[in-house]
Design a protein around this motif. Structure first.
Motif, PDB file in Angstrom:
ATOM      1  N   LYS A   2       0.834  -1.196   0.000  1.00 27.40           N
ATOM      2  CA  LYS A   2       0.000   0.000   0.000  1.00 27.40           C
ATOM      3  C   LYS A   2       0.876   1.256   0.000  1.00 27.40           C
ATOM      4  O   LYS A   2       1.974   1.265   0.566  1.00 27.40           O
ATOM      5  N   LEU A   3       0.339   2.291  -0.618  1.00 32.10           N
ATOM      6  CA  LEU A   3       1.049   3.562  -0.642  1.00 32.10           C
ATOM      7  C   LEU A   3       1.290   4.067   0.783  1.00 32.10           C
ATOM      8  O   LEU A   3       2.353   4.635   1.083  1.00 32.10           O
ATOM      9  N   GLN A   4       0.321   3.838   1.651  1.00 37.60           N
ATOM     10  CA  GLN A   4       0.453   4.264   3.041  1.00 37.60           C
ATOM     11  C   GLN A   4       1.661   3.600   3.704  1.00 37.60           C
ATOM     12  O   GLN A   4       2.394   4.223   4.481  1.00 37.60           O
ATOM     13  N   LEU A   6       4.417   2.589   2.258  1.00 35.07           N
ATOM     14  CA  LEU A   6       5.632   3.222   1.728  1.00 35.07           C
ATOM     15  C   LEU A   6       5.866   4.573   2.397  1.00 35.07           C
ATOM     16  O   LEU A   6       7.008   4.939   2.702  1.00 35.07           O
ATOM     17  N   ARG A   7       4.786   5.298   2.629  1.00 34.40           N
ATOM     18  CA  ARG A   7       4.924   6.593   3.308  1.00 34.40           C
ATOM     19  C   ARG A   7       5.428   6.394   4.739  1.00 34.40           C
ATOM     20  O   ARG A   7       6.249   7.165   5.230  1.00 34.40           O
ATOM     21  N   ALA A  70      10.835   3.748  -2.349  1.00 35.60           N
ATOM     22  CA  ALA A  70       9.597   4.292  -1.795  1.00 35.60           C
ATOM     23  C   ALA A  70       9.556   5.800  -1.947  1.00 35.60           C
ATOM     24  O   ALA A  70       8.512   6.381  -2.273  1.00 35.60           O
ATOM     25  N   VAL A  73       8.588   6.640  -5.419  1.00 35.86           N
ATOM     26  CA  VAL A  73       7.152   6.439  -5.643  1.00 35.86           C
ATOM     27  C   VAL A  73       6.358   7.604  -5.062  1.00 35.86           C
ATOM     28  O   VAL A  73       5.441   8.136  -5.710  1.00 35.86           O
ATOM     29  N   LEU A  74       6.711   8.025  -3.851  1.00 35.84           N
ATOM     30  CA  LEU A  74       5.990   9.122  -3.205  1.00 35.84           C
ATOM     31  C   LEU A  74       6.159  10.430  -3.982  1.00 35.84           C
ATOM     32  O   LEU A  74       5.213  11.222  -4.102  1.00 35.84           O
ATOM     33  N   THR A  76       6.667  10.615  -7.186  1.00 35.80           N
ATOM     34  CA  THR A  76       5.861  10.457  -8.402  1.00 35.80           C
ATOM     35  C   THR A  76       4.390  10.734  -8.117  1.00 35.80           C
ATOM     36  O   THR A  76       3.691  11.384  -8.912  1.00 35.80           O
ATOM     37  N   VAL A  77       3.914  10.258  -6.970  1.00 31.92           N
ATOM     38  CA  VAL A  77       2.522  10.518  -6.578  1.00 31.92           C
ATOM     39  C   VAL A  77       2.290  12.019  -6.440  1.00 31.92           C
ATOM     40  O   VAL A  77       1.267  12.557  -6.898  1.00 31.92           O
TER      41      VAL A  77
END
Length: 323
Positions: A2-4, A6-7, A70, A73-74, A76-77
């Motif tokens: 989940k994105l969460q 990674l954050r 990670a 990815v963050l 990029t989001v």
């Protein structure tokens, strides 16, 4: 995955592996973060963090690679969000600038005043710190631009845009020998008590290099990161001041004499640092060009495309303005 999650692992590394501090910054619970990190590790089949009991002690070698991915990815989001904002309303958003006192006090005010008049719906945030803190803020995504003279080269993920050159002047009281005909040389400066910038601020390294190259040891009795503080102690008689020329106000500093010192020191260059991969909104390009007119959108885009350590090729033949 989940994105969460990674954050969480990214934020935990930013908070020196302190899960409690991470939870407070994200307004969530410590057990919740710990559980999500464990679930991610179970899914990946590797430990991201080494532990001693319930405490995280270090990032594992595999974890270092995972945390770096990670962060990508963050970013990029965030860029996806910026693209959407750009197309929905290119005059609304936010801009965060990390800079030093000298830039905030003397170089940026007219630029910010003009920018905010044109873009009243762009929330402008200014953070101040040491040059290393400033560069780190941008490197970690806490600010969009770093504007300073020192330390930006230490961060490999920053694109560096040269803005202007500047040099120093010597500030003395009106009754000082240097204000009344004594020749201004490095030797004469070395014979007086000096009040100047803290090491790592506002081109201090060039000042030290100049004395060292002549075999001189300056008698620096007080340092500060703020030119106004330096002036205060010059007025108190602690020593003569060496400050950036832009920091002299002809009206406010009429009780002092400013002596040009460009013949004594190498000029310094103020730069804007932008993190690699940053999505630049239209108003961000405009802010950069207002601060340094030669930094047109085309040149900035070319530098961003060239990447760190190659962007200088875009600017090698540009004569920088002097302030």
């Amino acid at each position: 995955m989940k994105l969460q999650q990674l954050r969480y692992i990214w934020e935990v590394t930013r908070h020196n592996l302190n899960v409690s501090a991470t939870a407070q910054s994200l307004y969530t619970s410590q057990p919740g973060i710990s559980k999500q990190i464990r679930l991610l590790e179970d899914e990946l089949g590797v430990e991201i963090f080494a532990r001693s009991g319930k405490h995280l002690t270090r990032v594992t070698p595999a974890g270092e690679s995972i945390v770096e991915l990670a962060s990508q990815v963050l970013r990029t989001v965030e860029n996806i969000k910026h693209v959407a904002q750009e197309h929905s309303d290119d005059r609304r958003g936010s801009l965060s600038i990390a800079t030093t006192h000298t830039q905030a006090r003397y170089a940026l005010p007219p630029v910010i005043a003009d920018f905010t008049r044109k873009y009243p719906d762009v929330a402008l945030h200014m953070q101040q710190g040491t040059p290393k803190q400033i560069a780190n803020m941008v490197s970690e995504g806490q600010a969009d631009f770093a504007i300073c003279t020192e330390s930006l080269e230490l961060f490999n993920d920053l694109i560096l845009l040269p803005c202007y050159r500047w040099n120093r002047c010597v500030l003395v009281p009106k009754d000082h020998p240097l204000a009344n005909g004594e020749e201004l040389t490095l030797e004469s400066l070395a014979s007086y008590a000096l009040v100047t910038y803290t090491y790592g601020f506002t081109g201090r390294s060039q000042l030290d290099d100049a004395f060292k190259s002549h075999g001189l040891a300056p008698n620096v009795v007080l340092t500060a990161s703020d030119a106004d503080v330096i002036k205060t102690y010059v007025r108190l008689g602690m020593g003569i001041g060496i400050v950036a020329h832009m920091a002299v106000d002809e009206v406010a500093d009429e009780d002092l004499v400013a002596l040009d010192a460009t013949h004594l020191f190498e000029s310094s260059t103020t730069k804007i640092g932008i993190r690699r991969g940053t999505f630049m909104r239209s108003y961000m390009f405009e802010f950069v060009e207002r601060f340094a007119p030669h930094l047109t959108r085309e040149r900035v885009e070319a530098a961003l495309a060239a990447g760190p350590r190659h962007e200088h090729e875009i600017f090698h033949d540009i004569e920088l303005p002097v302030r």
